[in-house]
Scaffold this motif. Structure first.
Motif, mmCIF file in Angstrom:
data_model
loop_
_atom_site.group_PDB
_atom_site.id
_atom_site.type_symbol
_atom_site.label_atom_id
_atom_site.label_comp_id
_atom_site.label_asym_id
_atom_site.label_seq_id
_atom_site.Cartn_x
_atom_site.Cartn_y
_atom_site.Cartn_z
ATOM 1 N N HIS B 10 49.041 16.460 18.301
ATOM 2 C CA HIS B 10 48.695 17.848 18.042
ATOM 3 C C HIS B 10 49.959 18.694 18.051
ATOM 4 C CE1 HIS B 10 44.858 16.302 19.691
ATOM 5 N NE2 HIS B 10 44.298 17.163 18.873
ATOM 6 N N LEU B 11 49.903 19.786 17.313
ATOM 7 C CA LEU B 11 51.064 20.659 17.220
ATOM 8 C C LEU B 11 50.588 22.071 16.921
ATOM 9 C CD1 LEU B 11 54.106 20.081 17.344
ATOM 10 C CD2 LEU B 11 54.058 19.678 14.892
ATOM 11 N N LYS B 13 52.149 25.789 15.787
ATOM 12 C CA LYS B 13 53.334 26.489 15.295
ATOM 13 C C LYS B 13 52.945 27.906 14.878
ATOM 14 C CE LYS B 13 56.697 23.375 15.301
ATOM 15 N NZ LYS B 13 58.017 23.614 15.942
ATOM 16 N N VAL B 19 58.127 22.588 10.535
ATOM 17 C CA VAL B 19 57.579 21.511 11.358
ATOM 18 C C VAL B 19 57.939 20.149 10.743
ATOM 19 C CG1 VAL B 19 55.359 21.377 10.121
ATOM 20 C CG2 VAL B 19 55.479 20.737 12.541
ATOM 21 N N LEU B 21 56.677 16.101 10.986
ATOM 22 C CA LEU B 21 55.700 15.120 11.456
ATOM 23 C C LEU B 21 56.249 13.726 11.157
ATOM 24 C CD1 LEU B 21 52.447 16.759 10.002
ATOM 25 C CD2 LEU B 21 53.689 17.313 12.100
ATOM 26 N N SER B 86 47.358 24.883 8.224
ATOM 27 C CA SER B 86 46.626 24.290 9.350
ATOM 28 C C SER B 86 45.690 23.214 8.815
ATOM 29 C CB SER B 86 45.803 25.362 10.074
ATOM 30 O OG SER B 86 46.619 26.333 10.667
ATOM 31 N N TYR B 89 47.037 16.085 9.219
ATOM 32 C CA TYR B 89 47.960 15.418 8.309
ATOM 33 C C TYR B 89 47.895 13.913 8.585
ATOM 34 C CZ TYR B 89 49.594 19.915 6.816
ATOM 35 O OH TYR B 89 49.634 21.179 6.278
ATOM 36 N N THR B 107 48.003 13.815 12.566
ATOM 37 C CA THR B 107 48.576 14.883 13.388
ATOM 38 C C THR B 107 47.826 16.161 13.045
ATOM 39 O OG1 THR B 107 50.807 13.946 13.526
ATOM 40 C CG2 THR B 107 50.586 16.333 13.836
ATOM 41 N N ARG B 108 47.260 16.788 14.063
ATOM 42 C CA ARG B 108 46.542 18.035 13.814
ATOM 43 C C ARG B 108 47.494 19.198 14.015
ATOM 44 N NH1 ARG B 108 41.664 19.053 12.559
ATOM 45 N NH2 ARG B 108 40.902 16.977 13.114
ATOM 46 N N LEU B 109 47.773 19.916 12.938
ATOM 47 C CA LEU B 109 48.685 21.053 12.955
ATOM 48 C C LEU B 109 47.889 22.347 12.922
ATOM 49 C CD1 LEU B 109 51.516 22.387 12.670
ATOM 50 C CD2 LEU B 109 51.252 22.130 10.192
ATOM 51 N N THR B 110 48.186 23.224 13.867
ATOM 52 C CA THR B 110 47.580 24.552 13.889
ATOM 53 C C THR B 110 48.684 25.583 13.716
ATOM 54 O OG1 THR B 110 45.825 23.803 15.387
ATOM 55 C CG2 THR B 110 46.181 26.176 15.210
#
Lengths: 112, 112
Positions: B10-11, B13, B19, B21, B86, B89, B107-110
């Motif tokens: 998780h991330l 930003k 970012v 990954l 968001s 990925y 990878t869950r990017l918020t």
């Protein structure tokens, strides 16, 4: 244009019922591959089956079966005697030039 | 045999930030593909790397870039983050001649 359509956005069935997930695809290619993936809440895509465009034989794997009909550009997926653990989002996909094109998915709820 | 691994899980930003990954392919696989999956949608192809070069690309802006290292691992970079970036990925790996791609957990990017 390459396209995969899953018309059913969400389906709910009671445990032990059979359920069929529909998939219609569009492609001008003569050689292509079709897939079904399962995505549980954890998010990881789990491969279920691959079928190439020259093999129209239906396939059965345990409670899962797939019906590929080139004439109607359909690749439907049936779960027999559904179980709660089958609850997930299911994606139909088309591989063209090593790039996978996904449908929008069908969210399947199996109710106890 | 380890499958496809991705980091971080998780991330979070902020808009405008950058970012990176990371993805390690399954053993024996030399091709890495990246996909973006927005909430409620199917994964969308971003690009694919083979022999350390971008082999093909989906309909994503230049803010999305990548790299593949000699050990076949890969990075996805996104610059000038937007709220719309968001998503989950997903990285997938495959070996030459195979139409089957193995997916990592994502990878869950918020972006806030």
């Amino acid at each position: 244009a390459q396209k995969v359509t899953q018309a059913q956005t969400e389906i709910s069935v009671v445990e032990k019922e059979d359920v069929t997930l529909d998939c219609v695809y569009e492609t001008r290619d003569t050689t292509y591959y079709l897939f079904w993936y399962k995505q549980p809440p954890s998010g990881e895509l789990v491969f279920l089956i691959r079928r190439n465009s020259f093999d129209e034989q239906n396939e059965i794997s345990g409670r899962y079966s797939w019906n590929f009909q080139k004439s109607t550009s359909s690749f439907n997926f049936t779960i027999t005697a559904s179980q709660v653990v089958d609850s997930a989002v299911y994606f139909c996909a088309l591989n063209r030039d090593d790039k996978i094109i996904f449908g929008k998915g069908t969210r399947l709820h199996i109710l106890p | 045999d380890a499958g496809v691994t991705q980091s971080p899980t998780h991330l979070i930003k902020t808009r405008g930030q950058q970012v990176t990954l990371r993805c390690s392919p399954k053993s024996g696989h030399d091709t890495v593909s990246w996909y973006q999956q927005a909430l409620g949608q199917g994964p969308q192809f971003i690009f694919q790397y083979y022999e350390e070069e971008e082999r093909q690309r989906g309909n994503f802006p230049d803010r999305f870039s990548g790299h593949q290292f000699p050990n076949y691992s890969s990075e996805l970079n996104v610059n000038a983050l937007l709220l719309g970036d968001s998503a989950l990925y997903l990285c997938a790996s495959s070996f030459p001649g195979s139409y089957e791609q193995y997916f990592g957990p994502g990878t869950r990017l918020t972006v806030t």
